[in-house]
Structure formats: C-alpha cells, structure tokens
Design an enzyme around this catalytic site. Structure first.
Site, PDB file in Angstrom:
ATOM      1  N   ASP A 112      33.520 -30.145   4.767  1.00  0.00           N
ATOM      2  CA  ASP A 112      34.960 -30.114   4.480  1.00  0.00           C
ATOM      3  C   ASP A 112      35.300 -28.822   3.735  1.00  0.00           C
ATOM      4  OD1 ASP A 112      33.436 -31.179   2.270  1.00  0.00           O
ATOM      5  OD2 ASP A 112      35.317 -31.729   1.285  1.00  0.00           O
ATOM      6  N   ASP A 139      32.472 -21.367   1.955  1.00  0.00           N
ATOM      7  CA  ASP A 139      32.408 -22.656   1.242  1.00  0.00           C
ATOM      8  C   ASP A 139      32.828 -23.769   2.176  1.00  0.00           C
ATOM      9  OD1 ASP A 139      32.265 -24.615  -0.635  1.00  0.00           O
ATOM     10  OD2 ASP A 139      34.039 -23.990  -1.749  1.00  0.00           O
ATOM     11  N   GLU A 173      32.930 -33.156  -0.143  1.00  0.00           N
ATOM     12  CA  GLU A 173      32.474 -32.544  -1.394  1.00  0.00           C
ATOM     13  C   GLU A 173      33.626 -32.004  -2.222  1.00  0.00           C
ATOM     14  OE1 GLU A 173      30.945 -29.231  -4.010  1.00  0.00           O
ATOM     15  OE2 GLU A 173      32.428 -29.173  -2.445  1.00  0.00           O
ATOM     16  N   GLU A 198      25.137 -24.573  -0.051  1.00  0.00           N
ATOM     17  CA  GLU A 198      26.391 -23.989  -0.537  1.00  0.00           C
ATOM     18  C   GLU A 198      26.109 -22.509  -0.773  1.00  0.00           C
ATOM     19  OE1 GLU A 198      30.282 -24.852  -1.951  1.00  0.00           O
ATOM     20  OE2 GLU A 198      28.868 -26.479  -1.716  1.00  0.00           O
TER      21      GLU A 198
HETATM   22 ZN   LIG Z   1      31.482 -26.057  -1.568  1.00  0.00          ZN
END
Ligand SMILES: [Zn+2]
Length: 286
Positions: A112, A139, A173, A198
C-alpha cells in the site's frame, strides 16, 4: 555455518542473490554484475506496480496488485496464499519456497502507499539516469520488486540452500498494519532471519529503525457561561495547558525516545468555559 548464513543474509538484503554454489564462494564483483544486469527487468516490474494506485484502503487497486503479486510468486514456484487483511482492505499474500538448507528466511514489505486515487495517472512512473519516480516507488514498491527479482536471481543460480524462504506482502502498513500485525508476528517467530524491504533513504542495510506511536491526552471539565457564572465552570483548556507543560519532557534522549506535543483542541465558543480539551503527541522509540 554462521558465517555462511550471514553471507546469505547480506546477499538477500541487497537483492544480490546470484551464486551457483555457496555464498562464501561468490565474488562480490560478479554478484554485483548480475544484479546490475537484472536492473531493466526490475524497473519494468516496478513500473507495473506503480501504475496502479494502492493507497491504504483502496480496495480495487489493492486487489489488482494482489492478483499480480500472487501470479508473480506462483511463477517463481512458490506456494501462495492470499488472505483478506481484515479489518484492512486488501490481502496478506504469503509465498513459500522450500529449499534443502536449514536457515529460514522471511522477506517482507507492504504494497500500500500513502497516495490518493488518481495519483498514478497524474504522476506516472518515470526514470532519469539516477532515479525512478512515481507514487510509492520508494515506499515501498521498490522493495516489492526487489524481493521478486532477488528470488528470480536466486533461482537462476539454482540455489536452494535455505530451509524455508517465505515472502509476505501486506496491504496496510501506512495505516498501522491493523490487519497484518498478527501474521507478521506469527511468521517472524518461525524464521531465523527477517528482512523488511522498505527501501532505506540511502544505500544501506538498516539493522534497526524507530517505532512510531501516538499519545492522546483528553481533559474533561465543566462548561459554564464565561460572562454570568465563570466560577461554576471547570476550564479544560487551562488544565490541558497545565498538563502539557508538565508532560513536555516525556522523551528520553538516552533511550532515543521522543514525545512531541503537536496538536491541541479545546473550547467551542468564546463566551463559554470549555468543558473539554484534547492534545496529541507524536512519539518515537528505538
Ligand atoms: Zn513504507
């Protein structure tokens, strides 16, 4: 054994998993060359992922990307399950590969993003000589693609020196992982090494990051008319201000914790003694 495991771990973390025999036998320069050769395919995967908006809660986009990821993992030979991440939208996707070794690895990252519907169309994926751009590119869709291609490189070398290699993609997240916390904890417990993909903000492998939390402070008072009977009121705003002054040093620099009061709210009308007030603080801990 330990040294070998560590090499495997480092290679996985860097997405440079390309050895025919043992990690220890690999020349880093050869490894790097193979990973670099994989870059165009990696960027193609990234482009495909970034083209679909998957803001947390955006059921449609999350479902589309979930479908893609299941397909990609299955193509890599993984046994895959996709389970709704209730109460969040989207699925927790778990892919499992079995090897002939003993150490168990979990590779995880979220798919997400923080971006609203329509962002991918407005600000589509592009690259220049140095960077890739687009919603969620760093991200953390860069990490999603990194996992897929690290495993692909691994398989190109027919390497199976792991016990279990598990992949977890979670869809929530950015809003606190309400529907994936549990499975993350369960899977993490079953593995010797856990890698979060990440992407860091520089070329680095990060061994720890700060946790984030919120502190809420609510004060209840008693309302009264500020003109005719102020003494009958109990001023929640005054009490909140008083509390904040007392609680401004909750952070502990020695432990690396910070607490910063960042929002306050209180009072309804200028002529009424406020009956309620609230504040929120941002909290970080190592
Ligand atoms: Zn993240």
């Amino acid at each position: 054994m330990h040294a070998r495991r560590t090499s495997i771990a480092a290679a996985l973390a860097l997405g440079l998993f390309t050895f025919p025999v043992l990690a220890a036998d690999l020349q880093p320069s050869e490894l790097l060359k193979q990973a670099e050769a994989e870059q165009p395919a990696y960027l193609e995967t990234l482009k495909t992922l970034v083209a679909v908006d998957t803001g947390t809660g955006q059921q449609q986009g999350l479902a589309r990307v979930s479908e893609m990821l299941v397909e990609r993992l299955e193509a890599l030979g993984a046994e895959v399950t996709a389970t709704p991440a209730t109460p969040s939208a989207g699925d927790n996707i778990v892919g499992t590969l079995k090897g002939s070794g003993t150490a168990n690895f979990l590779l995880m990252v979220h798919y997400d993003t923080v971006f609203a519907e329509g962002t991918a169309a407005k600000r589509p994926f592009r690259t220049d000589e140095k960077r890739a751009y687009g919603p969620g590119v760093a991200d953390a869709k860069g990490g999603v693609a990194m996992i897929l291609h690290a495993i692909k490189l691994l398989q190109a070398q027919q390497f199976d020196g792991f016990g279990t290699l598990t992949v977890l993609f979670n869809p929530d997240e950015e809003m606190g992982s309400a529907g994936s916390k549990k499975i993350i904890a369960e899977l993490a417990r079953k593995h010797d090494y856990v890698f979060s993909y990440e992407p860091p903000d520089k070329d680095a492998v990060t061994v720890a990051t700060n946790g984030i939390n919120a502190v809420m402070l609510e004060v209840k008072g008693k309302s009264s008319h500020a003109g005719s009977a102020p003494e009958e009121g109990r001023n929640a705003v005054m009490e909140l201000a008083h509390q904040l002054v007392q609680l401004k040093d909750l952070g502990d620099p020695d432990k690396g914790t910070t607490v910063n009061w960042t929002m306050i709210k209180g009072g309804e009308k200028r002529n009424i003694i406020p009956a309620s007030a609230a504040a929120e603080a941002d909290m970080r801990y190592s």
